[in-house]
Design a protein around this motif. Structure first.
Motif, PDB file in Angstrom:
ATOM      1  N   TYR A 188      33.154  41.905  47.242  1.00 35.11           N
ATOM      2  CA  TYR A 188      32.342  40.717  46.966  1.00 35.11           C
ATOM      3  C   TYR A 188      33.152  39.466  47.268  1.00 35.11           C
ATOM      4  N   GLY A 189      32.568  38.620  48.100  1.00 34.59           N
ATOM      5  CA  GLY A 189      33.264  37.376  48.418  1.00 34.59           C
ATOM      6  C   GLY A 189      34.227  37.487  49.577  1.00 34.59           C
ATOM      7  N   GLN A 206      32.763  41.005  37.263  1.00 36.75           N
ATOM      8  CA  GLN A 206      33.488  40.123  36.357  1.00 36.75           C
ATOM      9  C   GLN A 206      34.967  40.488  36.225  1.00 36.75           C
ATOM     10  N   SER A 251      38.638  40.375  36.746  1.00 35.82           N
ATOM     11  CA  SER A 251      39.473  39.362  37.396  1.00 35.82           C
ATOM     12  C   SER A 251      40.424  39.997  38.405  1.00 35.82           C
ATOM     13  N   GLN A 252      40.936  41.176  38.057  1.00 31.03           N
ATOM     14  CA  GLN A 252      41.855  41.841  38.989  1.00 31.03           C
ATOM     15  C   GLN A 252      41.127  42.198  40.281  1.00 31.03           C
ATOM     16  N   GLN A 292      38.180  40.926  41.397  1.00 28.07           N
ATOM     17  CA  GLN A 292      37.607  39.783  42.102  1.00 28.07           C
ATOM     18  C   GLN A 292      38.680  38.863  42.677  1.00 28.07           C
ATOM     19  N   LEU A 293      39.847  38.845  42.045  1.00 29.15           N
ATOM     20  CA  LEU A 293      40.923  38.014  42.598  1.00 29.15           C
ATOM     21  C   LEU A 293      41.700  38.762  43.666  1.00 29.15           C
ATOM     22  N   LYS A 294      41.266  39.972  43.948  1.00 25.74           N
ATOM     23  CA  LYS A 294      41.835  40.765  45.051  1.00 25.74           C
ATOM     24  C   LYS A 294      43.352  40.946  44.900  1.00 25.74           C
ATOM     25  N   PHE A 295      43.745  41.347  43.719  1.00 28.03           N
ATOM     26  CA  PHE A 295      45.171  41.607  43.532  1.00 28.03           C
ATOM     27  C   PHE A 295      45.616  42.845  44.290  1.00 28.03           C
ATOM     28  N   GLU A 304      38.056  48.835  35.722  1.00 26.74           N
ATOM     29  CA  GLU A 304      38.108  47.473  35.195  1.00 26.74           C
ATOM     30  C   GLU A 304      36.732  46.946  34.799  1.00 26.74           C
ATOM     31  N   THR A 364      32.135  31.726  48.044  1.00 28.27           N
ATOM     32  CA  THR A 364      31.625  32.851  47.260  1.00 28.27           C
ATOM     33  C   THR A 364      32.794  33.724  46.829  1.00 28.27           C
ATOM     34  N   GLY A 365      32.525  34.555  45.866  1.00 28.52           N
ATOM     35  CA  GLY A 365      33.495  35.575  45.453  1.00 28.52           C
ATOM     36  C   GLY A 365      34.823  34.990  45.050  1.00 28.52           C
ATOM     37  N   THR A 366      35.888  35.596  45.536  1.00 26.12           N
ATOM     38  CA  THR A 366      37.240  35.176  45.209  1.00 26.12           C
ATOM     39  C   THR A 366      37.470  33.716  45.484  1.00 26.12           C
TER      40      THR A 366
END
Lengths: 411, 614
Positions: free
Chosen positions: A35-36, A291, A293-294, A296-299, A314, B126-128
């Motif tokens: 996503y994103g 939702q 964070s790990q 969605q923040l693409k760690f 997660e 969007t997204g990140t």
């Protein structure tokens, strides 16, 4: 009416529904993990399209008469070997693995096809001829090993260690199913364990060795064979430390990091640390879809492939993770039972091999995301993004369905 | 299990099979359940028992890679004068995920942008990306920065970043030398196969900024920081031990003389054309002017969009570098070239004469001249720019040698100057004419015009100046270049690029004759006596490229001093008339200004000569 009954009795509806449920899980997970991303929609759409195509293929495979599968299996094996050689010569290198063909924007991994072809061919080999081959005959055993070793070496040459280990592990359920006696099996598995124990801690190794001795006494085999197994174990465990010390520092570091990711937090260990944080922070109910964070923040780089389970852990929490694992366990048990209940000895072997492969993938993949297994890049069956592996696993399900349909057909 | 096959009794056989199948099923169930239970327990440990620990880690202690872009390298002139510098500039950023939309109108007024535009930029993420600071406006004033600082608690998600921006320190424009930098475009990003660049990176787009992009940009560093769940930086990770330091860009030390460059820019003024001068001894470019040009500072900072779009839409195309990108017929400046081809191909010697009546008839066409000179040799023909001499020579030399010797002097080829998008020009060949007119469909008549540098021939000012320099140096041709040294002040790494030079294999007497002719053009009874100087002995050749639609293009090539050449120059005036009328005085002024160490200004006295056709 009669036809319907036949359809129902021939179609393993439970296995089919379990497969659909796992596929759906996968697409939902890929959507979140990408996503994103720029072009993120492509991933889950691609997976969805190929999942649909794959499900149609699954139904198709389930109807093929088993003897056709057996007869063509050697050709498929040969073709698989050719593909593996071709990819070595002309393939594209991704993440250090030279195991990809690029055709029209799609990466294709011949090793996934070879995996299936080898399974079909080895099963055919062991089941061939009027009388079935006795795997306890050392010649048959060696030939079987060669069958698997050729593609395994080619895959190792592509630097794809994960898939190579999968190949080697494939031997165990097949040999077991075709009646390899427990002593042989013991002789094959224990040296591997000795190597791992010997590496981790000498004390573990000596304890392991003690268990081996006790087991050998219980086996009551002849003295020579028992001593041979003991000696192999001893040599494997003792030499590992010596060989390890001969490696270059960076190689040692990499191996150490496999067992202890914290030692190398930025390279090989990075994924495991981040993945444990992702899963651990999910808690019982998870952080909610999209939702995490790990995630969605693409760690974790390329989380939609081998590390897709972190997203599930997660965002869906312990409950979500356990639902998925339960689905898998039911699916794998159903596959094994299809194999064990079949009167068709060829399909039986193939299907038990498939059950073993699925179990191996499941335990290694989830095991590495939670830090109990070394990080070898193998996918979570039917959930990880990747067209080649998705189609390969779906084909396996197709064979398991086929076995169910033809369970009363002798070869 | 295995003994099922060797069982002697049929009944027992059956029993064994049943038993062993059961055993297999148990084994499978046990193994699968063992995996299930161990994964379940391990996940329980991780997710339920250690949830608070990992939850905290995910909130507070995640590692994040922060890319650090080093400042771009600077540019200095040949004497160490700073020309292109950096200065800090502030960029207003907004983190879309955290930003409170109620603050939108306030921010919009603050930076004088429309709230709709800002909202649209935020919605695109969007997204990140919604967690990352988005650059909203570059080059915001210090007043805006202090406002953000004061209202930090209220304006959540609004912040600023410091980045470095080009600052042009000298009075010269240098538009076509330095070039401009700009944020990387989507196309450029997709072409970056090495994966170095990211959205928002500033890259060199034209001229030296583009040509030396890899040197100037340096290498990005990676800083590892502990960040919280919103991506906010809490501090360095592992005492910066794992960081990769950014390497600053390297500085370019140019061959340009800032005084001469400024003088040349002023001389050309608002007229369309080009001036380029090189040191014939080594190919160093001393000045390079193409007009119209543009103000490089338009490309830095913000709020200059209107002026910028004017630059891009100007019909005179100020972005076009006339020194290396135009191709016009060279006119009479080509005549030395013809002399060289004539001598090189053995058709004439340096002393043999050709009869020059007032015109030349080839086939049924008569080509005119501006005078009748009788039997004259090469030097005299250059002095008076006798067209008939070179018409005849063109036909004598023929297309193959025309092309061969043209290439010897670098025509039809790139000079290899360290600027992007150089033209090769057009040097016709047998193949070329066969292609254009069809094999055997074209006649020798084409060579008549080609002999005086007209027709299907295109050269750039940089090609002409290098050719002139080679004549001045007895045929030693140097690769023209703008950078003499690349030096990185952070690691003191110094690099002197290698430039080629090659000897044109023609007799020394030929070059002496050509120079003699060029000497006479200025100091004899030639076409450029108006630029004769008492200070320095100049030599050169005028040229006029005929155009069908508008006034002719004015050319001049020259070098000085005659006996010890230190500068070679080429001037082009687009639609400015005869060579001696416009280009020659400019070239003379440039040469004298340079030789007198940037003190003389002789242009005014030189430009009032009579108009002489060449």
């Amino acid at each position: 009416m009669k036809r319907d009954r036949e359809f129902n009795s021939g179609f393993d509806i439970l296995l089919f529904l379990l497969t659909l449920a796992i596929l759906a899980f996968g697409i939902v997970a890929i959507y979140s993990a990408t996503y994103g991303n720029t072009g993120g929609t492509e991933y889950y759409m691609k997976q969805l399209i190929f999942a649909i195509a794959g499900v149609i293929m699954v139904i198709g495979i389930s109807y093929i008469p088993p003897r056709y599968i057996a007869v063509t299996s050697y050709y498929m094996y040969g073709f698989g070997i050719l593909l593996l050689i071709a990819v070595l010569l002309f393939g594209k290198t991704i993440n250090g693995n030279k195991s990809w063909f690029y055709i029209g924007g799609f990466g294709i991994q011949p090793s996934e096809f070879a995996k299936l072809a080898t399974l079909l061919a080895v099963s055919h080999f062991l089941n061939h001829g009027d009388e079935k081959k006795d795997v306890n005959n050392i010649k048959v055993l060696i030939k079987t090993a060669l069958f698997i070793a050729v593609p395994a070496v080619l895959i190792k040459l592509q630097h794809d260690t994960g898939t190579m280990i999968v190949f080697l592990s494939m031997m165990i359920p097949i040999l077991w199913a075709s009646g390899l006696n427990t002593f042989f099996l013991f002789g094959i598995i224990t040296p591997v364990l000795s190597v791992i124990l010997g590496f981790l801690n000498p004390i573990f190794f000596y304890v392991g060795l003690l268990i081996v001795i006790i087991a050998l006494i219980f086996f009551k085999r002849n003295l020579f064979a028992s001593i041979a197994v003991f000696a192999i174990n001893l040599a494997a465990g003792m030499s590992v430390q010596f060989l390890f010390s001969r490696l270059a520092q960076y190689q040692q570091d990499r191996i150490n990091a496999v067992f202890n990711p914290e030692l190398d937090p930025l390279r090989s260990g990075y994924n495991v640390i981040q993945s444990k944080v992702a899963i651990g922070s999910g808690g019982l109910y998870g952080k909610g879809y999209l939702q995490g964070s790990q995630t969605q923040l693409k760690f974790i780089p390329e989380q939609w492939t081998d590390f897709i389970f972190c997203m599930i852990g997660e965002e869906f929490g312990y409950i979500g993770a356990m639902i998925l694992i339960t689905l898998y366990v039911m699916l794998i048990l159903k596959v094994f039972f299809n194999g064990l209940n079949s009167k068709n000895s060829y399909m039986s072997l193939v299907t038990i091999g498939i059950g073993g492969l699925l179990l191996f993938h499941l335990s290694i993949n989830i095991g590495m995301t939670i830090g109990v297994m070394p990080v070898i890049g193998i996918p979570l069956p039917m959930v990880s993004y990747g067209v080649s592996s998705l189609l390969s696993f779906l084909a396996m399900i197709g064979f398991a369905l086929n076995t169910y349909r033809h369970r009363n057909t002798y070869v | 299990m295995y003994f099922i096959y060797s069982s002697p009794e049929p009944n027992q056989h059956k029993r064994y099979i049943k038993l062993s199948e059961l055993a297999k099923k148990y084994t499978v169930v046990i193994i699968v359940l063992a995996v299930f239970i161990s994964l379940g327990i391990r996940l329980y440990d991780l997710q339920i028992k250690s949830q608070s620990e990992y939850g905290m880690k995910s909130e507070k202690n995640s590692i994040r890679k922060i890319i650090e872009s080093p400042p771009r390298g600077l540019m200095y002139d040949r004497n160490g004068v700073l020309l292109v510098d950096n200065e800090p500039s502030y960029v207003l950023t907004i983190i879309p995920k955290k930003f409170d939309r109620n603050n939108l109108p306030e921010i919009a007024t603050l930076i004088e942008e429309s709230p709709e535009d800002i909202a649209a930029m935020l919605d695109e993420q969007t997204g990140t990306n919604r967690f990352n600071p988005l650059r909203i406006k570059r080059d915001i004033s210090f007043k805006v920065v202090s406002f953000i600082e004061e209202n930090r608690d209220r304006l959540i998600g609004v912040d600023y970043q410091v980045e470095s921006m080009r600052k042009y320190r000298s009075s010269i424009r240098g538009s076509h030398i330095f070039g401009y930098t700009r944020e990387i475009s989507q196309t450029q990003l997709s072409r970056d196969t090495g994966g170095y660049y990211q959205q928002g990176d500033v890259v060199g787009q034209t001229a030296l900024e583009k040509f030396y992009e890899v040197k100037l940009r340096g290498n990005k560093g990676v800083k590892l920081a502990s960040v919280d769940v919103n991506g906010k930086i809490l501090g360095p990770y592992n005492d910066e031990k794992n960081d990769i330091k950014a390497i600053n860009g390297a500085d370019l030390h140019l061959t340009i003389d800032v005084e001469l460059q400024g003088y040349a820019e002023r001389l050309l003024g608002g007229r369309r054309g080009a001036i380029v001068a090189v040191d014939p001894r080594n190919g160093e470019v001393l000045c390079l002017v193409s007009k119209p040009d543009f103000d490089l500072s338009l490309f830095t900072g913000a709020g200059k969009n209107k002026e910028l779009s004017q630059v891009f839409s100007d019909p005179n195309n100020p972005l076009f570098n006339r020194v290396i990108q135009t191709r016009y017929p060279p006119g009479s400046t080509w005549k030395m070239m013809m002399g060289a081809a004539g001598v090189g191909s053995g058709k004439i010697t340096t002393t043999s004469t050709i009869a020059c009546g007032g015109s030349y008839t080839f086939g049924n066409r008569t080509f005119g001249d501006h005078g009748a000179y009788g039997n004259i040799s090469l030097a005299r023909a250059l002095e008076v720019s006798a067209n008939v001499f070179f018409y005849k020579l063109g036909v004598m030399v023929g297309i193959d040698d025309y092309n061969k010797f043209g290439k010897e002097f670098g025509f039809g080829l790139k000079t290899g100057i360290d600027l992007p998008n150089e033209t090769k020009g057009l040097l016709p060949s047998r193949e070329y004419f066969d292609k254009v007119y069809g094999e055997g469909e074209w006649g020798q008549g084409l060579l008549v015009s080609l002999g005086i540098g007209q027709g299907e021939l295109g050269v750039s000012p940089i090609q002409l100046v290098c050719y002139t320099a080679a004549i001045a140096m007895d045929g030693m041709y140097h690769q023209p270049h703008l950078v003499r040294k690349i030096k990185n002040p952070t690691n003191n790494f110094e690099e002197t690029p290698d430039y080629y030079k090659r000897q044109i294999n023609l007799p020394k007497t030929l070059f002496e004759t050509l120079r003699r002719g060029m000497y006479l053009v200025v100091n004899g009874g030639g076409t450029a006596k108006n630029i004769r100087s008492s200070q320095y002995v100049l030599a050169g050749k005028t040229g006029t490229a005929q155009t069908t639609k508008a006034n002719n293009h004015s050319w001049f090539v020259g070098f000085a001093p005659y006996n010890d050449p230190q500068i070679a120059v080429c001037v082009l005036g687009e639609n400015q008339g005869w060579g001696n009328e416009f280009a020659a005085p400019l070239a003379a002024a440039i040469m004298i200004r340079y030789l007198s160490n940037n003190s003389s200004d002789v242009y005014e006295e030189m430009k009032n000569g009579e108009v002489v056709p060449d």
